[in-house]
Design a protein around this motif. Structure first.
Motif, short mmCIF file in Angstrom:
data_model
loop_
_atom_site.label_atom_id
_atom_site.label_comp_id
_atom_site.label_asym_id
_atom_site.label_seq_id
_atom_site.Cartn_x
_atom_site.Cartn_y
_atom_site.Cartn_z
N CYS A 110 0.83 -1.21 0.00
CA CYS A 110 0.00 0.00 0.00
C CYS A 110 0.86 1.26 0.00
CB CYS A 110 -0.90 0.03 1.25
SG CYS A 110 -1.80 -1.49 1.54
N LEU A 111 0.25 2.35 -0.43
CA LEU A 111 0.87 3.67 -0.30
C LEU A 111 1.01 4.03 1.18
CD1 LEU A 111 -1.05 5.71 -3.06
CD2 LEU A 111 1.16 4.55 -3.25
N PRO A 116 -4.17 0.54 -1.33
CA PRO A 116 -3.40 -0.58 -1.91
C PRO A 116 -3.01 -0.35 -3.36
CG PRO A 116 -5.73 -1.12 -1.78
CD PRO A 116 -5.58 0.20 -1.11
N ILE A 117 -1.86 -0.93 -3.73
CA ILE A 117 -1.41 -0.87 -5.13
C ILE A 117 -1.04 -2.25 -5.67
CG2 ILE A 117 -0.60 1.53 -5.05
CD1 ILE A 117 2.27 0.39 -4.68
N TYR A 118 -0.87 -3.23 -4.79
CA TYR A 118 -0.53 -4.57 -5.25
C TYR A 118 -0.92 -5.56 -4.15
CZ TYR A 118 1.97 -8.50 -7.31
OH TYR A 118 2.26 -9.71 -7.88
N GLY A 119 -1.33 -6.76 -4.54
CA GLY A 119 -1.68 -7.72 -3.51
C GLY A 119 -1.85 -9.12 -4.04
N GLY A 120 -1.94 -10.07 -3.10
CA GLY A 120 -2.15 -11.47 -3.42
C GLY A 120 -2.25 -12.26 -2.14
N GLN A 134 10.96 -4.96 -6.98
CA GLN A 134 10.41 -4.25 -8.14
C GLN A 134 9.51 -3.08 -7.73
OE1 GLN A 134 8.47 -7.14 -10.67
NE2 GLN A 134 10.30 -8.43 -10.77
N ILE A 135 8.65 -3.33 -6.72
CA ILE A 135 7.73 -2.27 -6.30
C ILE A 135 8.48 -1.16 -5.56
CG2 ILE A 135 5.76 -1.76 -4.78
CD1 ILE A 135 4.56 -4.40 -5.66
N ALA A 136 9.49 -1.54 -4.78
CA ALA A 136 10.31 -0.52 -4.11
C ALA A 136 11.01 0.36 -5.14
CB ALA A 136 11.32 -1.18 -3.19
N GLN A 137 11.50 -0.25 -6.21
CA GLN A 137 12.17 0.49 -7.29
C GLN A 137 11.19 1.44 -7.99
OE1 GLN A 137 15.65 -0.04 -7.99
NE2 GLN A 137 15.35 1.92 -9.02
N MET A 138 9.99 0.92 -8.25
CA MET A 138 8.97 1.76 -8.89
C MET A 138 8.62 2.97 -8.02
SD MET A 138 5.01 0.90 -9.84
CE MET A 138 4.62 0.92 -8.09
N TRP A 139 8.49 2.74 -6.72
CA TRP A 139 8.12 3.83 -5.80
C TRP A 139 9.20 4.91 -5.79
CZ3 TRP A 139 4.26 6.22 -4.04
CH2 TRP A 139 4.29 6.98 -2.87
N GLU A 140 10.44 4.48 -5.97
CA GLU A 140 11.53 5.45 -5.99
C GLU A 140 11.61 6.18 -7.32
OE1 GLU A 140 16.39 5.45 -5.44
OE2 GLU A 140 15.18 4.00 -4.33
N ASP A 141 11.42 5.44 -8.44
CA ASP A 141 11.62 6.04 -9.77
C ASP A 141 10.36 6.67 -10.35
OD1 ASP A 141 14.18 5.08 -9.54
OD2 ASP A 141 13.85 3.33 -10.84
N VAL A 145 3.05 6.51 -11.04
CA VAL A 145 2.37 5.30 -11.54
C VAL A 145 1.59 4.64 -10.39
CG1 VAL A 145 2.71 2.99 -12.52
CG2 VAL A 145 4.08 4.92 -13.34
N ALA A 146 2.23 4.53 -9.26
CA ALA A 146 1.58 3.93 -8.09
C ALA A 146 0.40 4.78 -7.63
CB ALA A 146 2.59 3.77 -6.96
N LEU A 147 0.59 6.09 -7.63
CA LEU A 147 -0.48 6.99 -7.18
C LEU A 147 -1.70 6.90 -8.09
CD1 LEU A 147 1.80 10.01 -6.27
CD2 LEU A 147 0.40 8.73 -4.65
N GLU A 148 -1.46 6.83 -9.39
CA GLU A 148 -2.57 6.75 -10.35
C GLU A 148 -3.34 5.44 -10.19
OE1 GLU A 148 -3.35 6.80 -15.19
OE2 GLU A 148 -1.34 7.20 -14.41
N TYR A 149 -2.60 4.34 -10.04
CA TYR A 149 -3.25 3.04 -9.89
C TYR A 149 -4.03 2.97 -8.58
CZ TYR A 149 -4.09 -1.95 -9.68
OH TYR A 149 -4.70 -3.17 -9.60
N ALA A 150 -3.45 3.51 -7.51
CA ALA A 150 -4.11 3.50 -6.20
C ALA A 150 -5.45 4.23 -6.27
CB ALA A 150 -3.21 4.13 -5.15
#
Length: 666
Positions: A110-111, A116-120, A134-141, A145-150
């Motif tokens: 989650c943000l 939430p932005i990803y789950g399983g 991968q998600i940590a890298q996306m949050w940094e770079d 993208v995460a904000l839009e999906y959330a």
């Protein structure tokens, strides 16, 4: 060094206290840390009896490399789903929207604000590590993208399960019920009982609907399938043939091999189901199931304060089902000369009947008791012989390392078991069951109802007091109503009404015509949801709606009835889309179509009349009575003579002098 979970009360959280992950409990401290450090949150949800939760803990959360990744890039929060079902509800919905599936362990990323932005569910260790990186890298770079999906996902969460407000039909018809039942029955498993699927869950409320429907609609085929299913469940390995009580589900289509955890909520509901089935069809097999299940709960799940614990683990010594299985050699050793007979009865073989070599789960054929004739025993002699042999096997089993006990005492689950005890008392007329029920009801009053009349979700501990959710209120109201019907003690009906009034004040939205799962005074999560669909437990909304109808009839309260009628109208179009997911709503629809028999028993021998009435199965009734004129239906009907009245749709019969006359009238 132990993490913060060491200070928690929940056994599930404590299990993770020594993980190298810096777990925190849900609360302001964890959420503030995520915001202050701009870190993503891992919300990981499970429960103590969950086998795959233990597996993921061993593989991933005890892995130092994975823990290092979690600690460096995330704020990790562990949640006991049974302690915080409100949080579980929101993140389970998110995962279902993302993956079209769900279950536990539930893992959501989650943000920092909790969206939430990803789950399983369960992740293999290698996959979990890769996802985290991968998600940590996306949050940094690319945080945008995460904000839009959330944002998109959160909109979906807000919209899910919102029902439009429908006009209340003039009347519901037999055809309405047929349109629900016909496609539903096409899924019946005629060979092994239940539905054509695996794994198989007992789903007690489903079969309770079909039991009631089969009687009211005089549908012998459906009624036969209900009894066939109950015999198959009670004969299979999903039922603990040695110690009593039911496991959560069977992994196969035959009810043979259980997923071994035992949950209080399943057993409470199954007590009610078998008790009603026994009223309808006096099968001694049902009586045995009821008595053994209550004996198990009293022996293994009852606390000194008269509250019941939540669950027993599936695993012991790290192996699923080890506590419950037997080898043929062990059977021979314990039962001696009787081993051959009972190996046949319980299907115990040298090779084994489970996946593990030479390992057996005790399983019976549905006609296994016919062995009594082969050994020239009467039914009573066979019953005692079987009981004695089970006791020997139980004593042998007790020497093993026991599965873990989850000592949480949840209001809703205690209420479900309380109702099961009362239903068992009414069906079998065993006074001990009522004593257990009354003690448990007193536990709820003493430890869970606060001075302001509101319920707690569980007894307060040193960390926090968790406010009750709608299911805590709904199931307690239901249990107190049936306790009144069993005792004619008006105190229980008063408490039921008080809790219903609190529930309306705290959970009902008059503008949306819906009950929310969380109180208006509770912590605000990313969404406030209604719980509409019935699952392995009936939904809080359907249960509260059914109980308001009953209270409305008992107290002649139009407001209760109006709320109930409107909620059923809103859900009605959904029921025929998937009957199994709306079984409790379907019971309410059944009661609307066939009416509810309001039976008043008055005078000095009212309780004797009640015991006689309990010998008959009337699937659509409420019972009230005694020697006090404390309810509208009792006004001007209480005198010296014992009388029975029946009212339906605001029309009452003449007084009847016997229960037999009353039954004939019905």
């Amino acid at each position: 060094m132990a993490n913060q979970l060491q200070f928690e009360n929940s056994p599930y959280l404590k299990q993770h206290a020594n993980n190298p992950v810096d777990w925190m409990p849900w609360g302001p401290e964890a959420l503030k840390k995520a915001t202050d450090e701009n870190k993503l949150i891992i919300v990981s949800i499970g429960y103590s009896a969950c086998h795959w939760c233990h597996v993921m803990e061993r593989e991933s959360f005890e892995n130092s490399a994975i823990a290092q990744t979690m600690n460096k890039f995330f704020v990790s929060i562990k949640i006991d789903r049974e302690e915080r079902p409100d949080i579980d509800q929101v993140y389970m919905l998110a995962v279902q929207l993302m993956t079209n599936g769900g279950g536990w362990p539930l893992n959501c990323i989650c943000l920092p604000d909790g969206r939430p932005i990803y789950g399983g569910t369960y992740f293999k260790p290698h996959d979990w590590q890769n996802i985290l990186l991968q998600i940590a890298q996306m949050w940094e770079d690319k945080p945008e993208v995460a904000l839009e999906y959330a944002e998109k996902l959160n909109n979906g969460i807000q919209r899910a399960e919102k029902l439009p407000i429908h006009s209340i039909p003039e009347q519901y018809t037999i055809e309405d019920l047929r349109e629900i039942v016909t496609p539903w029955t096409e899924t019946f498993d005629k060979k092994d009982g239940g539905y054509q699927r695996a794994p198989k869950f007992p789903l007690p409320n489903n079969w309770l609907f079909f039991l009631k429907y089969g009687v009211l609609a005089d549908d012998k085929e459906i009624l036969n399938h209900v009894h066939f299913t109950l015999k198959k469940i009670g004969s299979g390995g999903i039922y603990d043939q040695i110690g009593g009580g039911f496991a959560r589900y069977s992994v196969d289509p035959y009810w043979h091999i259980p997923h071994f955890e035992k949950m209080l909520y399943d057993n409470g509901q199954l007590l009610s189901l078998y008790a009603e089935a026994y009223q309808q069809h006096k099968d001694p097999f049902y009586k045995r199931i009821i008595e053994e299940t209550i004996a198990w709960a009293e022996r293994e799940m009852l606390a000194p304060n008269h509250g019941f614990y939540s669950a027993l683990d599936a695993d012991s010594e790290g192996i699923e089902g080890k506590f419950y299985s037997f080898s043929k050699t062990e059977f021979d050793e314990v039962l001696g000369k009787d081993a051959g007979l009972f190996s046949q009865y319980f299907n115990i073989t040298e090779l084994g009947n489970w996946e593990e070599e030479q390992t057996n789960i005790p399983i019976c054929a549905i006609n296994a008791d016919q062995l009594a004739a082969k050994v020239n025993m009467s039914a009573d002699e066979w019953s005692e012989f079987l009981k004695d042999s089970k006791k020997k096997l139980y004593d042998f089993r007790e020497k093993r390392v026991r599965p873990g006990l989850d000592h949480k005492q949840l209001t809703s689950w205690n209420a479900l078991f309380l109702k099961g005890l009362v239903d068992a008392y009414s069906s079998l007329d065993n006074r001990h069951f009522l004593e257990l029920a009354l003690n448990n009801a007193q536990f709820i009053c003493n430890e869970l109802i606060q001075n302001n009349g509101q319920l707690l979700h569980q007894p307060e501990d040193k960390n926090r007091a968790i406010a009750g959710f709608l299911d805590d209120y709904a199931f307690t109201v239901e249990a107190f109503i049936v306790l009144y019907e069993a005792t004619f003690d008006f105190n229980w009906l008063t408490k039921a009404r008080q809790l219903a009034d609190k529930a309306i004040a705290l959970f009902y939205d008059g503008s949306q015509k819906t009950f929310y799962y969380t109180s208006s005074e509770a912590e605000q999560l990313i969404a406030r949801k209604s719980e509409i669909m019935d699952n392995v437990i009936p939904s809080s909304s359907s249960t509260m709606t059914r109980q308001l109808k009953r209270l409305g009839l008992l107290f002649d309260n139009e407001n209760y009835i109006a709320i109930s009628d409107q909620l059923l109208a809103n859900v009605f179009p959904q029921i025929k889309t998937y009957g199994s997911a709306y079984s409790n709503w379907a019971i309410l629809l059944l009661e609307e179509r066939y009416g509810i028999n309001e039976i008043a028993l008055t005078g000095k021998k009212a309780m004797a009349f009640k015991h006689e009435l309990d010998q008959y199965y009337i699937p659509n009734k409420i019972v009230l009575g005694g020697t006090e004129e404390n309810l509208p239906l009792l006004k001007h009907r209480v005198g010296k003579d014992t009388k029975a009245y029946i009212c339906k749709n605001r029309t009452c019969s003449l007084p009847q002098d016997s229960i037999k006359a009353l039954i004939n009238y019905i």
